[in-house]
Design a protein around this motif. Sequence first.
Motif, PDB file in Angstrom:
ATOM      1  N   MET A   5     -18.108 -16.552   6.706  1.00 19.77           N
ATOM      2  CA  MET A   5     -17.005 -15.288   6.637  1.00 19.77           C
ATOM      3  C   MET A   5     -16.656 -14.793   5.697  1.00 19.77           C
ATOM      4  O   MET A   5     -16.930 -14.947   4.765  1.00 19.77           O
ATOM      5  CB  MET A   5     -15.811 -16.209   7.234  1.00 19.77           C
ATOM      6  N   SER A   6     -16.869 -13.625   5.625  1.00 16.05           N
ATOM      7  CA  SER A   6     -16.457 -12.290   4.630  1.00 16.05           C
ATOM      8  C   SER A   6     -14.840 -11.953   4.847  1.00 16.05           C
ATOM      9  O   SER A   6     -15.285 -10.682   6.010  1.00 16.05           O
ATOM     10  CB  SER A   6     -17.752 -11.808   4.382  1.00 16.05           C
ATOM     11  N   ALA A   7     -14.301 -11.969   4.175  1.00 17.71           N
ATOM     12  CA  ALA A   7     -12.913 -11.119   4.136  1.00 17.71           C
ATOM     13  C   ALA A   7     -12.560  -9.604   3.276  1.00 17.71           C
ATOM     14  O   ALA A   7     -11.933  -9.069   3.539  1.00 17.71           O
ATOM     15  CB  ALA A   7     -11.430 -11.692   4.374  1.00 17.71           C
ATOM     16  N   ASP A   8     -13.984  -9.873   2.790  1.00 21.64           N
ATOM     17  CA  ASP A   8     -13.915  -8.532   1.877  1.00 21.64           C
ATOM     18  C   ASP A   8     -13.581  -7.061   2.909  1.00 21.64           C
ATOM     19  O   ASP A   8     -14.733  -7.236   3.945  1.00 21.64           O
ATOM     20  CB  ASP A   8     -15.909  -8.434   0.940  1.00 21.64           C
ATOM     21  N   GLY A   9     -13.045  -6.565   2.012  1.00 17.00           N
ATOM     22  CA  GLY A   9     -13.312  -5.461   2.576  1.00 17.00           C
ATOM     23  C   GLY A   9     -11.768  -4.507   2.572  1.00 17.00           C
ATOM     24  O   GLY A   9     -10.724  -5.677   2.506  1.00 17.00           O
ATOM     25  N   ASN A  10     -11.824  -3.111   3.023  1.00 18.78           N
ATOM     26  CA  ASN A  10     -10.322  -3.053   3.949  1.00 18.78           C
ATOM     27  C   ASN A  10      -9.953  -3.396   5.263  1.00 18.78           C
ATOM     28  O   ASN A  10     -10.349  -2.969   6.309  1.00 18.78           O
ATOM     29  CB  ASN A  10     -10.404  -1.453   4.254  1.00 18.78           C
ATOM     30  N   TRP A  11      -8.865  -3.222   5.490  1.00 18.79           N
ATOM     31  CA  TRP A  11      -7.981  -4.340   6.878  1.00 18.79           C
ATOM     32  C   TRP A  11      -6.557  -3.090   7.063  1.00 18.79           C
ATOM     33  O   TRP A  11      -6.424  -2.464   5.892  1.00 18.79           O
ATOM     34  CB  TRP A  11      -8.053  -5.177   6.703  1.00 18.79           C
ATOM     35  N   LYS A  12      -6.779  -3.080   8.156  1.00 16.38           N
ATOM     36  CA  LYS A  12      -5.403  -1.950   8.686  1.00 16.38           C
ATOM     37  C   LYS A  12      -4.813  -3.385   9.807  1.00 16.38           C
ATOM     38  O   LYS A  12      -5.626  -3.756  10.803  1.00 16.38           O
ATOM     39  CB  LYS A  12      -5.799  -0.531  10.090  1.00 16.38           C
ATOM     40  N   ILE A  13      -3.791  -4.024   9.104  1.00 14.81           N
ATOM     41  CA  ILE A  13      -3.168  -5.108   9.693  1.00 14.81           C
ATOM     42  C   ILE A  13      -1.504  -3.977  10.486  1.00 14.81           C
ATOM     43  O   ILE A  13      -1.360  -3.860   9.733  1.00 14.81           O
ATOM     44  CB  ILE A  13      -2.261  -6.363   8.935  1.00 14.81           C
ATOM     45  N   THR A  14      -1.380  -4.556  11.647  1.00 12.10           N
ATOM     46  CA  THR A  14       0.065  -4.865  11.972  1.00 12.10           C
ATOM     47  C   THR A  14       0.567  -5.577  12.422  1.00 12.10           C
ATOM     48  O   THR A  14      -0.084  -7.159  13.268  1.00 12.10           O
ATOM     49  CB  THR A  14      -0.441  -3.839  13.693  1.00 12.10           C
ATOM     50  N   ILE A  15       1.898  -5.795  11.909  1.00  9.96           N
ATOM     51  CA  ILE A  15       2.616  -7.412  12.100  1.00  9.96           C
ATOM     52  C   ILE A  15       3.778  -6.323  13.194  1.00  9.96           C
ATOM     53  O   ILE A  15       4.376  -5.978  13.435  1.00  9.96           O
ATOM     54  CB  ILE A  15       3.600  -7.430  10.989  1.00  9.96           C
ATOM     55  N   SER A  16       3.787  -7.730  14.062  1.00  5.15           N
ATOM     56  CA  SER A  16       4.976  -7.341  15.794  1.00  5.15           C
ATOM     57  C   SER A  16       6.367  -7.849  15.010  1.00  5.15           C
ATOM     58  O   SER A  16       6.357  -8.992  15.671  1.00  5.15           O
ATOM     59  CB  SER A  16       4.122  -7.766  16.922  1.00  5.15           C
ATOM     60  N   THR A  17       6.968  -7.296  14.792  1.00  7.55           N
ATOM     61  CA  THR A  17       7.714  -7.500  13.616  1.00  7.55           C
ATOM     62  C   THR A  17       9.369  -7.517  14.893  1.00  7.55           C
ATOM     63  O   THR A  17       8.751  -6.775  15.705  1.00  7.55           O
ATOM     64  CB  THR A  17       8.294  -7.140  12.507  1.00  7.55           C
ATOM     65  N   PRO A  18      10.513  -7.951  14.753  1.00  9.80           N
ATOM     66  CA  PRO A  18      11.817  -7.581  15.818  1.00  9.80           C
ATOM     67  C   PRO A  18      11.888  -6.438  15.488  1.00  9.80           C
ATOM     68  O   PRO A  18      12.700  -5.535  16.160  1.00  9.80           O
ATOM     69  CB  PRO A  18      13.170  -8.724  15.178  1.00  9.80           C
ATOM     70  N   MET A  19      11.832  -5.805  14.070  1.00  3.77           N
ATOM     71  CA  MET A  19      12.000  -4.043  13.904  1.00  3.77           C
ATOM     72  C   MET A  19      11.310  -3.210  14.792  1.00  3.77           C
ATOM     73  O   MET A  19      11.253  -2.252  14.513  1.00  3.77           O
ATOM     74  CB  MET A  19      12.837  -3.961  12.776  1.00  3.77           C
ATOM     75  N   GLY A  20      10.184  -3.889  15.571  1.00  2.00           N
ATOM     76  CA  GLY A  20       9.243  -2.951  16.057  1.00  2.00           C
ATOM     77  C   GLY A  20       7.350  -3.282  14.773  1.00  2.00           C
ATOM     78  O   GLY A  20       8.015  -3.975  13.859  1.00  2.00           O
ATOM     79  N   GLN A  78       4.557  -2.881  12.167  1.00  2.00           N
ATOM     80  CA  GLN A  78       4.786  -2.289  10.716  1.00  2.00           C
ATOM     81  C   GLN A  78       3.323  -2.891  10.817  1.00  2.00           C
ATOM     82  O   GLN A  78       2.682  -3.362  10.549  1.00  2.00           O
ATOM     83  CB  GLN A  78       5.650  -3.422  10.139  1.00  2.00           C
ATOM     84  N   GLU A  79       2.341  -1.224  10.230  1.00  2.00           N
ATOM     85  CA  GLU A  79       1.381  -1.674   9.577  1.00  2.00           C
ATOM     86  C   GLU A  79       1.560  -1.627   7.527  1.00  2.00           C
ATOM     87  O   GLU A  79       1.887  -0.798   7.095  1.00  2.00           O
ATOM     88  CB  GLU A  79       0.853  -0.321  10.199  1.00  2.00           C
ATOM     89  N   VAL A  80       0.295  -1.740   8.179  1.00  2.00           N
ATOM     90  CA  VAL A  80      -0.341  -2.168   6.703  1.00  2.00           C
ATOM     91  C   VAL A  80      -1.624  -2.073   6.536  1.00  2.00           C
ATOM     92  O   VAL A  80      -2.263  -2.468   7.029  1.00  2.00           O
ATOM     93  CB  VAL A  80       0.465  -3.613   5.942  1.00  2.00           C
ATOM     94  N   ALA A  81      -2.239  -1.880   5.999  1.00  2.00           N
ATOM     95  CA  ALA A  81      -3.363  -1.556   4.962  1.00  2.00           C
ATOM     96  C   ALA A  81      -3.228  -2.136   3.502  1.00  2.00           C
ATOM     97  O   ALA A  81      -2.847  -2.472   2.654  1.00  2.00           O
ATOM     98  CB  ALA A  81      -3.688   0.641   4.702  1.00  2.00           C
ATOM     99  N   ALA A  82      -4.703  -3.337   3.985  1.00  2.00           N
ATOM    100  CA  ALA A  82      -4.861  -3.815   2.952  1.00  2.00           C
ATOM    101  C   ALA A  82      -6.410  -3.668   1.698  1.00  2.00           C
ATOM    102  O   ALA A  82      -7.687  -3.780   3.421  1.00  2.00           O
ATOM    103  CB  ALA A  82      -4.655  -5.295   3.333  1.00  2.00           C
ATOM    104  N   LYS A  83      -6.488  -4.033   1.173  1.00  2.00           N
ATOM    105  CA  LYS A  83      -7.888  -4.003   0.296  1.00  2.00           C
ATOM    106  C   LYS A  83      -8.502  -5.314  -0.040  1.00  2.00           C
ATOM    107  O   LYS A  83      -7.196  -5.757  -0.380  1.00  2.00           O
ATOM    108  CB  LYS A  83      -7.893  -3.181  -0.334  1.00  2.00           C
TER     109      LYS A  83
END
Length: 97
Positions: free
Chosen positions: A1-16, A18-23
Amino acid sequence: MSADGNWKITISTPMGPQEVAAKITTSGDSFTGETSGRMGDQTISGKVDGDTLSWSMQITQPMPMTLEFEAKVAGDTMSGNVKLGAFGNAPLSGVRA
């Protein structure tokens, strides 16, 4: 497993969603990285356990709290859960960007 790299993460919060870009850069049983999004920009570090990443971050937007992440990486996707302080849990999903 390699998690290295850029990611687009979406968190399904009660407020709708939330998108986070992660490296992410892994090194043995740990990783470092950077995140950016509406919750602010941060440097993160956490643990790698097989195909699972775990980390926490302090946010101030939309309100101050500690978020605790646990995400399983499978190829170019990730899925998991975020503990939202006193506000319960929220699912997360991510794709390699």
